[in-house]
Design an enzyme around this catalytic site. Sequence first.
Site, PDB file in Angstrom:
ATOM      1  N   GLU A  99      -4.582  39.789  31.742  1.00 48.26           N
ATOM      2  CA  GLU A  99      -4.738  40.731  32.795  1.00 48.26           C
ATOM      3  C   GLU A  99      -6.026  41.449  32.484  1.00 48.26           C
ATOM      4  O   GLU A  99      -6.504  41.804  31.481  1.00 48.26           O
ATOM      5  CB  GLU A  99      -3.657  41.602  32.999  1.00 48.26           C
ATOM      6  CG  GLU A  99      -3.875  42.570  34.127  1.00 48.26           C
ATOM      7  CD  GLU A  99      -3.851  42.086  35.522  1.00 48.26           C
ATOM      8  OE1 GLU A  99      -4.722  41.385  35.809  1.00 48.26           O
ATOM      9  OE2 GLU A  99      -3.188  42.783  36.270  1.00 48.26           O
ATOM     10  N   ASP A 100      -6.913  41.793  33.543  1.00 44.05           N
ATOM     11  CA  ASP A 100      -8.125  42.531  33.248  1.00 44.05           C
ATOM     12  C   ASP A 100      -7.637  43.915  32.704  1.00 44.05           C
ATOM     13  O   ASP A 100      -8.049  44.504  31.926  1.00 44.05           O
ATOM     14  CB  ASP A 100      -9.078  42.370  34.457  1.00 44.05           C
ATOM     15  CG  ASP A 100      -8.363  42.525  35.757  1.00 44.05           C
ATOM     16  OD1 ASP A 100      -7.077  42.931  35.918  1.00 44.05           O
ATOM     17  OD2 ASP A 100      -9.262  42.785  36.837  1.00 44.05           O
ATOM     18  N   ASP A 103      -3.268  49.221  35.351  1.00 42.52           N
ATOM     19  CA  ASP A 103      -3.320  50.586  35.961  1.00 42.52           C
ATOM     20  C   ASP A 103      -1.765  51.123  36.396  1.00 42.52           C
ATOM     21  O   ASP A 103      -1.186  51.812  35.131  1.00 42.52           O
ATOM     22  CB  ASP A 103      -4.011  50.543  37.319  1.00 42.52           C
ATOM     23  CG  ASP A 103      -4.494  51.608  38.044  1.00 42.52           C
ATOM     24  OD1 ASP A 103      -4.170  52.923  37.222  1.00 42.52           O
ATOM     25  OD2 ASP A 103      -4.941  52.022  38.992  1.00 42.52           O
ATOM     26  N   PHE A 152     -12.173  54.825  37.774  1.00 35.66           N
ATOM     27  CA  PHE A 152     -12.201  53.660  38.581  1.00 35.66           C
ATOM     28  C   PHE A 152     -13.593  52.808  37.955  1.00 35.66           C
ATOM     29  O   PHE A 152     -14.714  53.225  37.975  1.00 35.66           O
ATOM     30  CB  PHE A 152     -12.319  53.544  40.260  1.00 35.66           C
ATOM     31  CG  PHE A 152     -12.059  52.217  40.691  1.00 35.66           C
ATOM     32  CD1 PHE A 152     -10.742  51.962  41.174  1.00 35.66           C
ATOM     33  CD2 PHE A 152     -13.081  51.382  41.130  1.00 35.66           C
ATOM     34  CE1 PHE A 152     -10.467  50.668  41.665  1.00 35.66           C
ATOM     35  CE2 PHE A 152     -12.634  50.190  41.491  1.00 35.66           C
ATOM     36  CZ  PHE A 152     -11.649  49.847  41.838  1.00 35.66           C
ATOM     37  N   ARG A 165     -18.687  42.654  40.257  1.00 35.95           N
ATOM     38  CA  ARG A 165     -17.885  41.997  39.391  1.00 35.95           C
ATOM     39  C   ARG A 165     -18.883  41.129  38.459  1.00 35.95           C
ATOM     40  O   ARG A 165     -18.529  40.746  37.213  1.00 35.95           O
ATOM     41  CB  ARG A 165     -17.480  40.694  40.273  1.00 35.95           C
ATOM     42  CG  ARG A 165     -16.009  41.001  40.588  1.00 35.95           C
ATOM     43  CD  ARG A 165     -15.384  39.607  41.124  1.00 35.95           C
ATOM     44  NE  ARG A 165     -14.297  39.788  42.272  1.00 35.95           N
ATOM     45  CZ  ARG A 165     -13.301  40.410  42.095  1.00 35.95           C
ATOM     46  NH1 ARG A 165     -12.769  40.792  40.903  1.00 35.95           N
ATOM     47  NH2 ARG A 165     -12.248  40.690  43.230  1.00 35.95           N
TER      48      ARG A 165
HETATM   49  P1  IMP Z   1      -1.790  48.024  38.938  1.00 28.86           P
HETATM   50  O1  IMP Z   1      -0.851  47.086  39.645  1.00 28.86           O
HETATM   51  O2  IMP Z   1      -1.754  49.270  39.560  1.00 28.86           O
HETATM   52  O3  IMP Z   1      -1.627  48.025  37.387  1.00 28.86           O
HETATM   53  O4  IMP Z   1      -3.435  47.544  39.346  1.00 28.86           O
HETATM   54  C1  IMP Z   1      -3.573  46.227  38.939  1.00 28.86           C
HETATM   55  C2  IMP Z   1      -4.896  45.661  39.598  1.00 28.86           C
HETATM   56  O5  IMP Z   1      -5.496  46.544  40.525  1.00 28.86           O
HETATM   57  C3  IMP Z   1      -5.711  44.983  38.677  1.00 28.86           C
HETATM   58  O6  IMP Z   1      -5.602  43.642  38.358  1.00 28.86           O
HETATM   59  C4  IMP Z   1      -7.227  45.363  39.279  1.00 28.86           C
HETATM   60  O7  IMP Z   1      -7.496  44.172  40.205  1.00 28.86           O
HETATM   61  C5  IMP Z   1      -7.078  46.378  40.408  1.00 28.86           C
HETATM   62  N1  IMP Z   1      -7.522  47.838  39.459  1.00 28.86           N
HETATM   63  C6  IMP Z   1      -6.957  48.833  38.987  1.00 28.86           C
HETATM   64  N2  IMP Z   1      -7.569  49.664  38.357  1.00 28.86           N
HETATM   65  C7  IMP Z   1      -8.931  49.105  38.563  1.00 28.86           C
HETATM   66  C8  IMP Z   1     -10.318  49.814  38.369  1.00 28.86           C
HETATM   67  O8  IMP Z   1     -10.285  50.917  37.808  1.00 28.86           O
HETATM   68  N3  IMP Z   1     -11.040  49.007  38.814  1.00 28.86           N
HETATM   69  C9  IMP Z   1     -10.983  47.574  39.452  1.00 28.86           C
HETATM   70  N4  IMP Z   1     -10.037  47.166  39.819  1.00 28.86           N
HETATM   71  C10 IMP Z   1      -8.616  47.946  39.319  1.00 28.86           C
END
Ligand code: IMP
Length: 175
Positions: A99-100, A103, A152, A165
């Site tokens: 996973e990148d 959050d 962000f 990207r």
């Molecule tokens: P989560 O479900 O809130 O953990 O979010 C996961 C997804 O939201 C990640 O795989 C990203 O694609 C996107 N995301 C969350 N934070 C960021 C950020 O700071 N920049 C860009 N994409 C984000």
Amino acid sequence: MAAPRQPELLLTKEEIGREVNRLAQEISRDYRGKHPLLLGILKGSFVFMADLIRLLEIPVAVDFVSLSSYGSARVTSGEVKVVQGLRSPVKGRDILVIEDIVDTGLTVGYFLDYLKKRKPSSLKLCALFDKPSRRKIPIPIDYRGFTIPNRFVVGYGLDYNERFRHLPDLYVMED
Ligand code: IMP
């Protein structure tokens, strides 16, 4: 809607490269003698995946999945709906999710539950960026890169409305 301003540099490509290398060494050591399936979550993880696998010292299989989560460009709603594109069998295999960024944790949490039901022989998570201050559910991150503040970020595969990207470094978007 006002146009986003210029992003500010958070991590250079050299710093990211060193951390990806460290993670690759740890993964290579832990999976020695195994042939794990690395599952990347699209789209953000494709740059990390491409760099990571070229630094591994073990053979791996690679697949990608696309999870449709609903929400605005910056906020996940928590409704993760469909898993598309998982073509590889999971049962009885060593699975490492790539996973990148984690959050709230809702996206990867959903996917880990989905995989667990398919009975892998092991299931671990590798995330390059971690924003723990926004976590809504506990997520065990077995291989963690950078812990970053609640901002962000874009670049190194991460986008804002499909922009940025391609940037090799990581930037913070101003609010
Ligand atoms: P989560 O479900 O809130 O953990 O979010 C996961 C997804 O939201 C990640 O795989 C990203 O694609 C996107 N995301 C969350 N934070 C960021 C950020 O700071 N920049 C860009 N994409 C984000």
